[in-house]
Design an enzyme around this catalytic site. Structure first.
Site, PDB file in Angstrom:
ATOM      1  CD  GLU A  69      -3.022   1.256   2.104  1.00 17.50           C
ATOM      2  OE1 GLU A  69      -3.307   0.203   2.714  1.00 17.50           O
ATOM      3  OE2 GLU A  69      -3.675   2.322   2.207  1.00 17.50           O
ATOM      4  CD  GLU A  94       1.812   8.382   4.555  1.00 19.63           C
ATOM      5  OE1 GLU A  94       0.857   8.052   3.841  1.00 19.63           O
ATOM      6  OE2 GLU A  94       2.403   9.472   4.430  1.00 19.63           O
ATOM      7  CG  ASP A 145      -1.033  14.006  -1.223  1.00 19.90           C
ATOM      8  OD1 ASP A 145      -1.995  14.170  -0.452  1.00 19.90           O
ATOM      9  OD2 ASP A 145       0.078  13.586  -0.848  1.00 19.90           O
TER      10      ASP A 145
HETATM   11  C1  SAM Z   1      -4.488  12.301   0.607  1.00 10.72           C
HETATM   12  S1  SAM Z   1      -3.539  11.257   1.601  1.00 10.72           S
HETATM   13  C2  SAM Z   1      -4.483   9.730   1.569  1.00 10.72           C
HETATM   14  C3  SAM Z   1      -4.083   8.800   2.693  1.00 10.72           C
HETATM   15  C4  SAM Z   1      -4.827   7.473   2.745  1.00 10.72           C
HETATM   16  N1  SAM Z   1      -4.534   6.643   1.597  1.00 10.72           N
HETATM   17  C5  SAM Z   1      -6.318   7.708   2.867  1.00 10.72           C
HETATM   18  O1  SAM Z   1      -7.044   7.433   1.897  1.00 10.72           O
HETATM   19  O2  SAM Z   1      -6.753   8.158   3.949  1.00 10.72           O
HETATM   20  C6  SAM Z   1      -2.163  10.820   0.548  1.00 10.72           C
HETATM   21  C7  SAM Z   1      -1.036  10.148   1.291  1.00 10.72           C
HETATM   22  O3  SAM Z   1      -0.008   9.786   0.389  1.00 10.72           O
HETATM   23  C8  SAM Z   1       1.225  10.005   1.033  1.00 10.72           C
HETATM   24  N2  SAM Z   1       2.254  10.189  -0.008  1.00 10.72           N
HETATM   25  C9  SAM Z   1       2.441  11.288  -0.768  1.00 10.72           C
HETATM   26  N3  SAM Z   1       3.498  11.134  -1.582  1.00 10.72           N
HETATM   27  C10 SAM Z   1       3.985   9.896  -1.315  1.00 10.72           C
HETATM   28  C11 SAM Z   1       5.093   9.176  -1.820  1.00 10.72           C
HETATM   29  N4  SAM Z   1       5.908   9.704  -2.740  1.00 10.72           N
HETATM   30  N5  SAM Z   1       5.317   7.927  -1.337  1.00 10.72           N
HETATM   31  C12 SAM Z   1       4.485   7.402  -0.402  1.00 10.72           C
HETATM   32  N6  SAM Z   1       3.427   8.053   0.108  1.00 10.72           N
HETATM   33  C13 SAM Z   1       3.181   9.282  -0.330  1.00 10.72           C
HETATM   34  C14 SAM Z   1       1.001  11.257   1.847  1.00 10.72           C
HETATM   35  O4  SAM Z   1       1.940  11.412   2.907  1.00 10.72           O
HETATM   36  C15 SAM Z   1      -0.403  11.043   2.338  1.00 10.72           C
HETATM   37  O5  SAM Z   1      -0.448  10.392   3.586  1.00 10.72           O
END
Ligand code: SAM
Length: 245
Positions: A69, A94, A145
């Site tokens: 994930e 994450e 994001d």
């Molecule tokens: C909008 S949040 C959604 C979190 C979760 N999947 C949810 O639906 O509640 C997007 C997540 O992706 C993570 N993220 C952003 N860029 C990332 C990267 N390059 N590698 C891993 N995670 C990343 C962010 O830190 C954030 O927690």
């Protein structure tokens, strides 16, 4: 969740440059969370500074499948999936340390989960580079994001740079589940997965109509971000890695 801080040193310890642009930290961590990050994370953290020979061997328990994930946020989905099937080992990626701390708290209360969960607290691209080909049975990228401004589109974690990496690490026949509530990101994902050259030969899009993409399957729990669904109606996408690309 996205901020604009980019290229900070990560907790992943890979030593390679991260292209992560979101927030690494939110509100202050409790002393118990800091302790878990210092003491438990190193035991569960995947090292991506060298190729990973066999991801299934990362776990303390024998696993039949490895699921990944990316961007698990506070980890609700990751934890539900880990509890659901004792034959599955989950790698959660994450860079947001408050989210990592939440998962560590859950594992602290339910230590058996720590036998089948591994964490990578940095940019998913670094982990994807280290994973061997055809080694992951299922991939989730839920509500990534959206980076709505055109000048930021290159930061999107589902895009022309990462889709070939997803295709490389997924086993033939593996499932990939994506979700977004952002209409522009939805169009972008579908273009890069079904129209753009290369990717369209790697994945089959399994959804046939609105009744498929408007609903989650029963084994697909709601995430924290989805509950807020700020940008619009969530769309759920399912792809299968083709057997012969
Ligand atoms: C909008 S949040 C959604 C979190 C979760 N999947 C949810 O639906 O509640 C997007 C997540 O992706 C993570 N993220 C952003 N860029 C990332 C990267 N390059 N590698 C891993 N995670 C990343 C962010 O830190 C954030 O927690």
């Amino acid at each position: 969740m996205a901020g604009d801080e980019g290229h900070e040193a990560g907790a992943g310890g890979s030593g390679r440059p991260s292209k992560f642009f979101g927030r690494r930290k939110g509100k202050g961590l409790k002393a118990s969370q800091q302790r878990l990050l210092a003491e438990t994370l190193p035991r569960l953290q995947v090292a991506a500074d060298a190729p990973i020979a066999d991801p299934a061997a990362l776990f303390d328990a024998p696993v039949e499948q490895v699921w990944l994930e990316i961007g698990f946020g506070a980890g609700e989905h990751l934890l539900v999936q880990a509890r659901a099937d004792p034959a599955v080992g989950l790698i959660g990626c994450e860079p947001f340390v408050n989210g990592v701390a939440k998962v560590l708290q859950a594992i602290d209360g339910e230590p058996a989960l720590g036998r089948r969960i591994r964490l990578f607290a940095d940019d998913a691209r670094l982990l994807l580079d280290a994973l061997p080909p055809a080694s992951v049975d299922r991939l989730f990228v839920l509500f990534p994001d959206p980076w709505p401004k055109r000048r930021h589109w290159a930061r999107r974690i589902v895009g022309p740079e990462t889709i070939p990496a997803f295709a490389r690490v997924l086993k033939p026949g593996a499932l990939m589940r994506l979700a977004t509530d952002h209409p522009g990101y939805l169009r972008w994902m579908l273009f890069h997965l079904t129209v753009a050259q290369g990717a369209r030969d790697a994945f089959d899009w399994l959804d046939e109509g609105p009744s498929d993409w408007a609903a989650r399957e029963p084994d697909w729990p709601q995430t924290r971000y989805e509950r807020k669904a700020l940008a619009g109606r969530p769309t759920y996408l399912r792809f299968r890695r083709r057997r012969a690309a």
